[in-house]
Design a protein around this motif. Structure first.
Motif, PDB file in Angstrom:
ATOM      1  N   VAL B  12     -40.625  -6.922   7.860  1.00 37.77           N
ATOM      2  CA  VAL B  12     -41.619  -5.854   7.753  1.00 37.77           C
ATOM      3  C   VAL B  12     -42.287  -5.971   6.390  1.00 37.77           C
ATOM      4  O   VAL B  12     -41.612  -6.064   5.365  1.00 37.77           O
ATOM      5  CB  VAL B  12     -40.953  -4.472   7.900  1.00 37.77           C
ATOM      6  CG1 VAL B  12     -41.983  -3.367   7.651  1.00 37.77           C
ATOM      7  CG2 VAL B  12     -40.328  -4.334   9.276  1.00 37.77           C
ATOM      8  N   VAL B  13     -43.607  -6.004   6.394  1.00 35.68           N
ATOM      9  CA  VAL B  13     -44.360  -6.116   5.145  1.00 35.68           C
ATOM     10  C   VAL B  13     -45.150  -4.820   4.948  1.00 35.68           C
ATOM     11  O   VAL B  13     -45.855  -4.368   5.857  1.00 35.68           O
ATOM     12  CB  VAL B  13     -45.333  -7.315   5.183  1.00 35.68           C
ATOM     13  CG1 VAL B  13     -46.095  -7.428   3.865  1.00 35.68           C
ATOM     14  CG2 VAL B  13     -44.576  -8.610   5.466  1.00 35.68           C
ATOM     15  N   THR B  14     -45.011  -4.218   3.771  1.00 34.76           N
ATOM     16  CA  THR B  14     -45.845  -3.060   3.454  1.00 34.76           C
ATOM     17  C   THR B  14     -46.898  -3.480   2.435  1.00 34.76           C
ATOM     18  O   THR B  14     -46.618  -4.245   1.510  1.00 34.76           O
ATOM     19  CB  THR B  14     -45.023  -1.887   2.906  1.00 34.76           C
ATOM     20  OG1 THR B  14     -44.361  -2.300   1.715  1.00 34.76           O
ATOM     21  CG2 THR B  14     -44.014  -1.416   3.926  1.00 34.76           C
ATOM     22  N   CYS B  26     -56.671  -3.058   9.272  1.00 31.22           N
ATOM     23  CA  CYS B  26     -55.357  -3.425   8.733  1.00 31.22           C
ATOM     24  C   CYS B  26     -54.509  -2.168   8.524  1.00 31.22           C
ATOM     25  O   CYS B  26     -55.020  -1.131   8.116  1.00 31.22           O
ATOM     26  CB  CYS B  26     -55.539  -4.172   7.413  1.00 31.22           C
ATOM     27  SG  CYS B  26     -53.989  -4.693   6.655  1.00 31.22           S
ATOM     28  N   ALA B  27     -53.212  -2.297   8.807  1.00 30.40           N
ATOM     29  CA  ALA B  27     -52.287  -1.178   8.632  1.00 30.40           C
ATOM     30  C   ALA B  27     -51.503  -1.351   7.338  1.00 30.40           C
ATOM     31  O   ALA B  27     -51.408  -2.461   6.804  1.00 30.40           O
ATOM     32  CB  ALA B  27     -51.332  -1.101   9.819  1.00 30.40           C
ATOM     33  N   ARG B  28     -50.941  -0.269   6.839  1.00 30.44           N
ATOM     34  CA  ARG B  28     -50.121  -0.343   5.628  1.00 30.44           C
ATOM     35  C   ARG B  28     -48.788  -1.049   5.902  1.00 30.44           C
ATOM     36  O   ARG B  28     -48.184  -1.621   5.002  1.00 30.44           O
ATOM     37  CB  ARG B  28     -49.824   1.070   5.095  1.00 30.44           C
ATOM     38  CG  ARG B  28     -51.008   1.824   4.549  1.00 30.44           C
ATOM     39  CD  ARG B  28     -51.420   1.276   3.187  1.00 30.44           C
ATOM     40  NE  ARG B  28     -50.363   1.205   2.208  1.00 30.44           N
ATOM     41  CZ  ARG B  28     -49.965   2.213   1.440  1.00 30.44           C
ATOM     42  NH1 ARG B  28     -50.542   3.383   1.553  1.00 30.44           N
ATOM     43  NH2 ARG B  28     -48.977   2.061   0.557  1.00 30.44           N
ATOM     44  N   ARG B  29     -48.323  -0.996   7.170  1.00 31.22           N
ATOM     45  CA  ARG B  29     -47.015  -1.556   7.509  1.00 31.22           C
ATOM     46  C   ARG B  29     -47.221  -2.580   8.626  1.00 31.22           C
ATOM     47  O   ARG B  29     -47.771  -2.252   9.679  1.00 31.22           O
ATOM     48  CB  ARG B  29     -46.105  -0.421   7.964  1.00 31.22           C
ATOM     49  CG  ARG B  29     -44.696  -0.804   8.293  1.00 31.22           C
ATOM     50  CD  ARG B  29     -43.936   0.463   8.720  1.00 31.22           C
ATOM     51  NE  ARG B  29     -42.657   0.143   9.307  1.00 31.22           N
ATOM     52  CZ  ARG B  29     -41.535   0.004   8.611  1.00 31.22           C
ATOM     53  NH1 ARG B  29     -41.540   0.190   7.313  1.00 31.22           N
ATOM     54  NH2 ARG B  29     -40.400  -0.304   9.220  1.00 31.22           N
ATOM     55  N   VAL B  30     -46.780  -3.807   8.383  1.00 35.99           N
ATOM     56  CA  VAL B  30     -47.057  -4.902   9.301  1.00 35.99           C
ATOM     57  C   VAL B  30     -45.746  -5.608   9.651  1.00 35.99           C
ATOM     58  O   VAL B  30     -44.956  -5.926   8.752  1.00 35.99           O
ATOM     59  CB  VAL B  30     -48.034  -5.927   8.673  1.00 35.99           C
ATOM     60  CG1 VAL B  30     -48.308  -7.078   9.633  1.00 35.99           C
ATOM     61  CG2 VAL B  30     -49.339  -5.244   8.255  1.00 35.99           C
ATOM     62  N   GLU B  31     -45.522  -5.846  10.917  1.00 36.69           N
ATOM     63  CA  GLU B  31     -44.355  -6.629  11.338  1.00 36.69           C
ATOM     64  C   GLU B  31     -44.825  -8.039  11.665  1.00 36.69           C
ATOM     65  O   GLU B  31     -45.819  -8.237  12.366  1.00 36.69           O
ATOM     66  CB  GLU B  31     -43.691  -5.985  12.553  1.00 36.69           C
ATOM     67  CG  GLU B  31     -43.049  -4.643  12.238  1.00 36.69           C
ATOM     68  CD  GLU B  31     -42.293  -4.062  13.424  1.00 36.69           C
ATOM     69  OE1 GLU B  31     -41.927  -4.845  14.325  1.00 36.69           O
ATOM     70  OE2 GLU B  31     -42.092  -2.847  13.443  1.00 36.69           O
ATOM     71  N   GLU B  86     -37.318  -6.019   4.174  1.00 36.82           N
ATOM     72  CA  GLU B  86     -38.593  -5.377   3.865  1.00 36.82           C
ATOM     73  C   GLU B  86     -39.259  -6.094   2.699  1.00 36.82           C
ATOM     74  O   GLU B  86     -38.638  -6.304   1.638  1.00 36.82           O
ATOM     75  CB  GLU B  86     -38.394  -3.907   3.516  1.00 36.82           C
ATOM     76  CG  GLU B  86     -39.726  -3.204   3.255  1.00 36.82           C
ATOM     77  CD  GLU B  86     -39.577  -1.704   3.115  1.00 36.82           C
ATOM     78  OE1 GLU B  86     -38.470  -1.249   2.770  1.00 36.82           O
ATOM     79  OE2 GLU B  86     -40.580  -0.998   3.336  1.00 36.82           O
ATOM     80  N   MET B  88     -42.351  -5.808   0.148  1.00 34.49           N
ATOM     81  CA  MET B  88     -43.343  -4.853  -0.363  1.00 34.49           C
ATOM     82  C   MET B  88     -44.327  -5.590  -1.264  1.00 34.49           C
ATOM     83  O   MET B  88     -43.922  -6.225  -2.247  1.00 34.49           O
ATOM     84  CB  MET B  88     -42.661  -3.738  -1.157  1.00 34.49           C
ATOM     85  CG  MET B  88     -41.712  -2.887  -0.343  1.00 34.49           C
ATOM     86  SD  MET B  88     -40.981  -1.570  -1.339  1.00 34.49           S
ATOM     87  CE  MET B  88     -42.403  -0.539  -1.627  1.00 34.49           C
TER      88      MET B  88
END
Lengths: 360, 96
Positions: B12-14, B26-31, B86, B88
């Motif tokens: 998971v990338v934030t 684009c989203a703040r949280r990307v899988e 995670e 970040m």
């Protein structure tokens, strides 16, 4: 045909656009655009109507922003806007110039790129950094920047660039090879006897006279100059001006003998307008004589400077003239500089001013 | 930058808000699947062309004022990603 006049303003915190009719008396301000990135140069391509902004963000690096709807929406790209792996990365875009189907970008550290797809992707013009003088280029106070791009109006092979601190260079083959063109410009910061080198001068702004591609003007760290042969030889035009130091230069849209400068009080004296009294200085005879244009400009307690890309004219008749200050004020004249008014203040520090005259 | 011998894992990338604003949709949280930080950025670039240039310079390395943390520790492009970790990406203190 009804027209509208846009002033494109690059600031330390984003791009702004001011808009008026041909009378240029009342202005509407929009912005900030470009996500408040520092925008070193915001220009318009009059042929397409597109607006481009060159800048660099301390977090996200360099990019060229683009709007095809006069600033309502923006995209950005830096595809290809990079030196080879291992070289010092590009920090920011500093100058933009649209030519015949090509958009040029000057960057920091100094180098030149071109886009042949309206800013979507970029290609390095390696010839400039291959010049044998490159190891001797020195960063000035603003960094090692390619800040002036001058394109020949009818010969797409020819272009001039100005780099602080390296000097003026010319190419006659679309950028493959370059020649330093600094003969006659002074470098007061070098020892006596070495003050007229082939390169290494601190040119601050380079502009071309209207309708006379061989006539160039430059504001240098050390004097103001005119060339009649495309920069091969330079002649001082600083007599009659209040100092030899300043940053911007702007030409008249039609008269090659008219030039606007904004001298500052000196490189070690604060770099604000002399005696804290603002004036634009205009010549109508190629620099032989100068007049101070002060009407409407603050004449006491003015401790601002005007940066190298922060003065411009428009193409209307009479020509409009504009400059933005390091303290975020924007001044405009609708009568070729005879009188001025402050049309915006409290903006971020202004880095560039350009204009676009478009159909209303 | 990518280690082709490492099996990719779901991570998971934030992303920082200032970066997300530059990429519509684009989203703040990307899988995504990646074995290293570099591969994770490759995957972001594939989804949002141009994002690599915003996070990495041409050296290539993570930009000076961008920080990448993997499981809470500062990371580089070569840092390996265990499954489910995670990642970040954050803007560092900068500006004026």
């Amino acid at each position: 045909m009804a027209v509208k006049v846009l002033i494109l303003v690059g600031t330390k915190k984003g791009a702004f656009i001011l808009e008026s009719g041909a009378e240029r008396q009342s202005w509407r301000l929009r912005g900030p655009f470009c996500e408040t990135w520092p925008m070193n140069h915001v220009i318009a391509d009059a042929a397409s109507g597109a607006i481009y902004g060159g800048g660099g963000n301390a977090w996200f690096g360099p990019a060229v922003w683009k709007s095809t709807d006069l600033g309502a929406t923006w995209t950005h790209s830096s595809a290809g806007l990079a030196y080879a792996a291992g070289e010092e990365p590009i920090k920011a875009v500093w100058s933009l110039a649209p030519g015949a189907g090509t958009l040029y970008a000057g960057v920091e550290p100094a180098g030149l790129f071109r886009s042949d797809d309206a800013g979507q992707s970029w290609r390095h013009i390696a010839g400039l950094r291959d010049h044998p003088s490159r190891p001797h280029w020195q960063p000035g106070g603003g960094g090692l920047i390619l800040h002036s791009l001058v394109l020949h109006p009818s010969d797409p092979r020819q272009l001039w660039v100005a780099i602080s601190t390296a000097g003026v260079f010319h190419s006659a083959d679309r950028g493959e090879t370059w020649e330093a063109r600094n003969q006659g410009t002074r470098a007061d910061y070098l020892p006596e006897g070495q003050r007229y080198p082939d390169y290494g001068q601190c040119v601050h702004c380079l502009v071309m006279a209207a309708g006379k591609p061989d006539r160039l003007y430059q504001q240098n760290h050390c004097g103001m100059y005119r060339s009649e042969d495309g920069g091969r030889h330079w002649h001082s035009i600083e007599a009659g001006l209040p100092s030899t130091f300043g940053f911007p230069a702007a030409t008249h849209p039609r008269d090659p003998d008219s030039l606007y400068l904004l001298p500052l009080n000196g490189d070690t004296a604060g770099r604000y307008v002399p005696d804290a009294q603002a004036a634009v200085w205009r010549t109508r005879d190629g620099g032989a004589h100068w007049e101070a244009l002060r009407r409407g400009l603050p004449q006491q307690n003015a401790f601002f400077g005007v940066l190298r890309q922060a003065m411009a004219t428009d193409r209307l008749a009479p020509a409009g003239a504009y400059f933005g200050t390091s303290t975020g004020a924007l001044f405009a004249s609708a009568d070729e500089g005879d009188s001025w008014s402050c049309i915006a203040q409290h903006l971020p520090a202004i880095l560039s001013v350009e204009t676009l005259v478009a159909e209303a | 930058m990518a280690n082709e011998r490492s099996p990719s894992a779901a991570v998971v990338v934030t992303l920082p808000a200032a970066l997300v604003r530059l990429f519509p949709g684009c989203a703040r949280r990307v899988e995504l699947s990646a074995a290293t930080v570099g591969e994770a950025i490759d995957a972001l670039e594939w989804r949002w062309p141009g994002m690599r240039d915003r996070v990495c310079d041409s050296t290539p390395r993570v930009r000076r004022h961008i920080n990448v943390f993997v499981a809470g520790k500062r990371a580089s492009l070569e840092t390996r990603l265990p499954p489910g970790v995670e990642v970040m990406i954050m803007t560092a203190i900068s500006g004026g």
